[in-house]
Design a protein around this motif. Structure first.
Motif, PDB file in Angstrom:
ATOM      1  N   ASP A   1      -1.988  -5.525   1.599  1.00 24.89           N
ATOM      2  CA  ASP A   1      -1.534  -6.374   0.485  1.00 24.89           C
ATOM      3  C   ASP A   1      -2.611  -7.372   0.088  1.00 24.89           C
ATOM      4  O   ASP A   1      -2.873  -7.571  -1.097  1.00 24.89           O
TER       5      ASP A   1
ATOM      6  N   LEU B   1      -5.345  -5.671  -1.839  1.00 20.78           N
ATOM      7  CA  LEU B   1      -4.929  -5.330  -3.208  1.00 20.78           C
ATOM      8  C   LEU B   1      -4.875  -6.586  -4.077  1.00 20.78           C
ATOM      9  O   LEU B   1      -5.259  -6.563  -5.251  1.00 20.78           O
TER      10      LEU B   1
ATOM     11  N   VAL C   1      -1.553   5.949  -1.852  1.00 18.93           N
ATOM     12  CA  VAL C   1      -0.824   6.938  -2.660  1.00 18.93           C
ATOM     13  C   VAL C   1       0.041   6.203  -3.674  1.00 18.93           C
ATOM     14  O   VAL C   1       0.205   4.991  -3.603  1.00 18.93           O
ATOM     15  N   ALA C   2       0.599   6.994  -4.582  1.00 17.48           N
ATOM     16  CA  ALA C   2       1.560   6.503  -5.583  1.00 17.48           C
ATOM     17  C   ALA C   2       1.080   5.223  -6.256  1.00 17.48           C
ATOM     18  O   ALA C   2      -0.051   5.163  -6.710  1.00 17.48           O
ATOM     19  N   VAL C   3       1.919   4.193  -6.288  1.00 16.47           N
ATOM     20  CA  VAL C   3       1.584   2.996  -7.075  1.00 16.47           C
ATOM     21  C   VAL C   3       0.291   2.351  -6.573  1.00 16.47           C
ATOM     22  O   VAL C   3      -0.524   1.861  -7.352  1.00 16.47           O
ATOM     23  N   ASP C   4       0.060   2.400  -5.266  1.00 13.33           N
ATOM     24  CA  ASP C   4      -1.166   1.801  -4.727  1.00 13.33           C
ATOM     25  C   ASP C   4      -2.395   2.535  -5.256  1.00 13.33           C
ATOM     26  O   ASP C   4      -3.390   1.919  -5.633  1.00 13.33           O
TER      27      ASP C   4
ATOM     28  N   MET D   1       6.456  -3.927  -8.430  1.00 11.76           N
ATOM     29  CA  MET D   1       6.041  -3.181  -7.242  1.00 11.76           C
ATOM     30  C   MET D   1       7.121  -3.273  -6.173  1.00 11.76           C
ATOM     31  O   MET D   1       7.964  -4.153  -6.218  1.00 11.76           O
ATOM     32  N   ALA D   2       7.071  -2.370  -5.217  1.00 12.46           N
ATOM     33  CA  ALA D   2       8.197  -2.239  -4.296  1.00 12.46           C
ATOM     34  C   ALA D   2       8.041  -3.124  -3.053  1.00 12.46           C
ATOM     35  O   ALA D   2       8.126  -2.666  -1.932  1.00 12.46           O
ATOM     36  N   GLY D   3       7.807  -4.389  -3.227  1.00  9.35           N
ATOM     37  CA  GLY D   3       7.747  -5.280  -2.074  1.00  9.35           C
ATOM     38  C   GLY D   3       6.429  -5.198  -1.320  1.00  9.35           C
ATOM     39  O   GLY D   3       5.455  -4.646  -1.823  1.00  9.35           O
ATOM     40  N   GLU D   4       6.443  -5.738  -0.115  1.00 10.13           N
ATOM     41  CA  GLU D   4       5.194  -5.853   0.632  1.00 10.13           C
ATOM     42  C   GLU D   4       4.972  -4.686   1.568  1.00 10.13           C
ATOM     43  O   GLU D   4       5.911  -4.064   2.048  1.00 10.13           O
ATOM     44  N   HIS D   5       3.699  -4.423   1.836  1.00 12.58           N
ATOM     45  CA  HIS D   5       3.365  -3.405   2.818  1.00 12.58           C
ATOM     46  C   HIS D   5       3.676  -3.913   4.224  1.00 12.58           C
ATOM     47  O   HIS D   5       3.604  -5.108   4.483  1.00 12.58           O
ATOM     48  N   THR D   6       3.987  -2.963   5.098  1.00 15.38           N
ATOM     49  CA  THR D   6       4.132  -3.323   6.498  1.00 15.38           C
ATOM     50  C   THR D   6       2.801  -3.883   7.001  1.00 15.38           C
ATOM     51  O   THR D   6       2.764  -4.821   7.786  1.00 15.38           O
ATOM     52  N   LEU D   7       1.736  -3.291   6.503  1.00 16.76           N
ATOM     53  CA  LEU D   7       0.396  -3.730   6.879  1.00 16.76           C
ATOM     54  C   LEU D   7      -0.038  -4.844   5.915  1.00 16.76           C
ATOM     55  O   LEU D   7      -0.407  -4.582   4.777  1.00 16.76           O
TER      56      LEU D   7
ATOM     57  N   GLN E   1      -6.340   5.077   2.341  1.00 17.18           N
ATOM     58  CA  GLN E   1      -5.743   6.308   1.800  1.00 17.18           C
ATOM     59  C   GLN E   1      -4.490   6.038   0.965  1.00 17.18           C
ATOM     60  O   GLN E   1      -3.392   6.476   1.300  1.00 17.18           O
TER      61      GLN E   1
END
Lengths: 271, 237
Positions: free
Chosen positions: B11, B14, B78-81, B1-7, B76
């Motif tokens: 994370d 998930l 998108v993509a990998v999430d 996965m592409a690292g951590e969410h800003t929020l 909401q």
């Protein structure tokens, strides 16, 4: 040297849907410098006629610069230099002998903040025709009705056409600006964050309007709101630090983006 | 996965979802192991425990539904999430089914313990069970590690499971023809075998979902199938 028409696209990050009506804009290795600072780096993409193309990316990525290059609004900036080509219907927008005023008439533009002129609703809409010196009353009236219907404002505005446009709500003013942008019957509509100053209801109206206008017009929209790009566009271009990272079918961009950076951006992992 | 969410909280949510799936997977695996052990030992009490514990798997399935609904509505994705969340719902459903098959197998174990099923057939079921258990364990590891190659390996192994099931089917038919008094017991064993084989199919689905969450697609080509012989109209010989 090739004349610039031979752009090699990397299919893994270049997967736009094709429209049925060919190409409206052909951007080939377009670069742009503000004096010494390079803002755009060899961006190449084809904008399909009649589709909505969204430009997304973090602040400062060059998406507005790219949009404003399409109708040469950047021309007035001192020290501006460009490289590569940008074509409308196969004609170089920056080529010699191009009449910039005529070029801009083929492109309506809508800005972030509604900017109606301090005059009546009627005069706002027909402004482009006034500039051209059109005085035929029937033609002017027809244009007002057609444009206001086209921007979904007719029912709200038809009884107050001769009142000041400044008395309208923000959402109505923005739709008025869209009416004015389409009054001159342009081919391309350029929208620079048209909803960022509007509330969610007014935003939905504009998005619905964009949906209705697509097909008649080629629309290029810059937006900070990724969900908006997902809702209204058929193709999405993701830009980062002046470079086009990925350009593809909006559906694919938001479900299975190909570039790692696109994924990181649209899922909120940086920016 | 592409690292951590800003929020950060996104994370955390998930991670919590994946933790719930992992817990559910562990429980389903244990249910399958317990029902096979109960069959082996003819242990009615152990079988009853498997039946009772199914409610825990169902509760976790509900927890997954709740978490995914909230994530979809509030984040909401998108993509990998989005793929992680969609695949979570489906993996939870598959695990819930696997646990249901374990429960049904446990129920039949209780009935069987009142008679004398052919021992050879029982050990055949155990062999099938071991294959599916290992596949389930491996696919859960693949899930935790996001290991698509490992998931693919599990996916390909379903062919072997189908073959063992087909062999078992023929074997049970033979017993029943030889001695009609075994029909009741063998029919239960046949249903058990079918349960376990179906559990294996769900394991295969999970393997595809592990691929989908990482890449956006399952395994493209048709899955190797080994059970066509089952549907031949002739009798087993």
């Amino acid at each position: 040297m090739p004349d610039g028409s031979q752009v090699e696209y990397d299919k893994t990050v270049y997967h736009p849907v094709r429209g049925e009506n060919g190409t409206a804009l052909d951007i080939e290795k377009f670069s742009l410098w503000y004096s010494e600072k390079q803002a755009l780096f060899e961006n190449s993409l084809v904008v399909e006629r009649g589709l909505v193309t969204a430009l997304i990316g973090p602040s400062g990525c060059g998406k507005s610069t790219l949009l404003r290059s399409i109708n040469r609004m950047n021309d007035l900036i001192d020290g501006l230099r460009i490289g590569g080509q940008m074509k409308i219907d196969g004609r170089d927008i920056y080529g010699p002998g191009i009449d910039v005023i005529a070029l801009r008439k083929r492109m309506g533009m809508v800005f972030q903040k509604p900017n109606p002129f301090p005059m009546t609703i009627f005069e706002n809409v027909i402004y482009p025709l006034r500039v051209d010196g059109v005085t035929d009353k029937t033609m002017l009236e027809e244009t007002v009705e057609r444009s206001l219907r086209g921007s979904a404002l007719w029912d709200e505005a038809k009884d107050r056409l001769h009142e000041s446009a400044l008395g309208m709500s923000g959402g109505q003013q923005q739709r008025l600006c869209i009416a004015r942008a389409i009054a001159g019957d342009p081919e391309v509509l350029l929208m620079d964050e048209p909803c960022s100053a509007l509330d969610p209801i007014a935003t939905s109206r504009i998005e619905e309007l964009i949906d209705e206008l697509a097909g008649h017009y080629t629309i290029v929209i810059v937006t900070h709101n990724m969900q908006q790009a997902a809702r209204v566009s058929q193709n999405t271009a993701f830009m980062y630090l002046g470079r086009l990272i990925e350009y593809g079918a909006t559906e694919t961009m938001f479900t299975t983006p190909k570039a790692e950076r696109t994924q990181a951006y649209i899922t909120g992992r940086f920016g | 996965m592409a690292g951590e969410h800003t929020l950060k909280r996104f994370d955390e949510e998930l991670e919590r979802l994946s933790a719930t799936i992992s817990e559910m997977g562990g429980l389903a695996e244990s249910q399958l192991a317990q029902c096979l052990a109960a069959l082996h030992e003819r242990d009615t009490a152990a079988a009853e425990k498997v039946i009772a514990d199914d409610a825990r798997v169902d509760a976790l399935d509900e927890a997954v539904q709740d978490q995914t609904v909230k994530l979809l509505a509030l984040r909401q994705p998108v993509a990998v999430d989005l793929r992680v969340i969609l695949s979570s719902i489906k993996i939870a459903a598959a695990l819930e089914r696997i646990a249901d098959y374990a429960k049904n197998t446990a129920k039949r174990t209780i009935v069987l313990s009142q008679g004398t099923p052919p021992p050879a057939a029982v050990s055949g079921i155990e062999r099938l069970g071991r294959l599916v258990r290992t596949a389930l364990k491996d696919v859960l590891d693949a899930f935790t590690q996001g290991d698509v190659a490992k998931a693919r390996d599990v996916w390909e192994r379903d062919e072997e499971i189908d073959q063992v099931y087909t062999g078992l089917f023929r074997e049970l038919l033979t017993y029943m023809m030889e001695d009609p008094r075994t029909i009741t017991g063998c029919t239960h064993l046949l249903f058990m075998a079918k349960n376990i084989e179906r559990a294996g199919d769900h394991v295969t689905n999970i393997a595809e979902l592990v691929s989908f969450r990482a890449t956006g697609h399952g395994f493209d080509e048709a899955r190797p199938k080994g059970s066509a012989a089952l549907y031949a109209t002739g009798t087993a010989s």
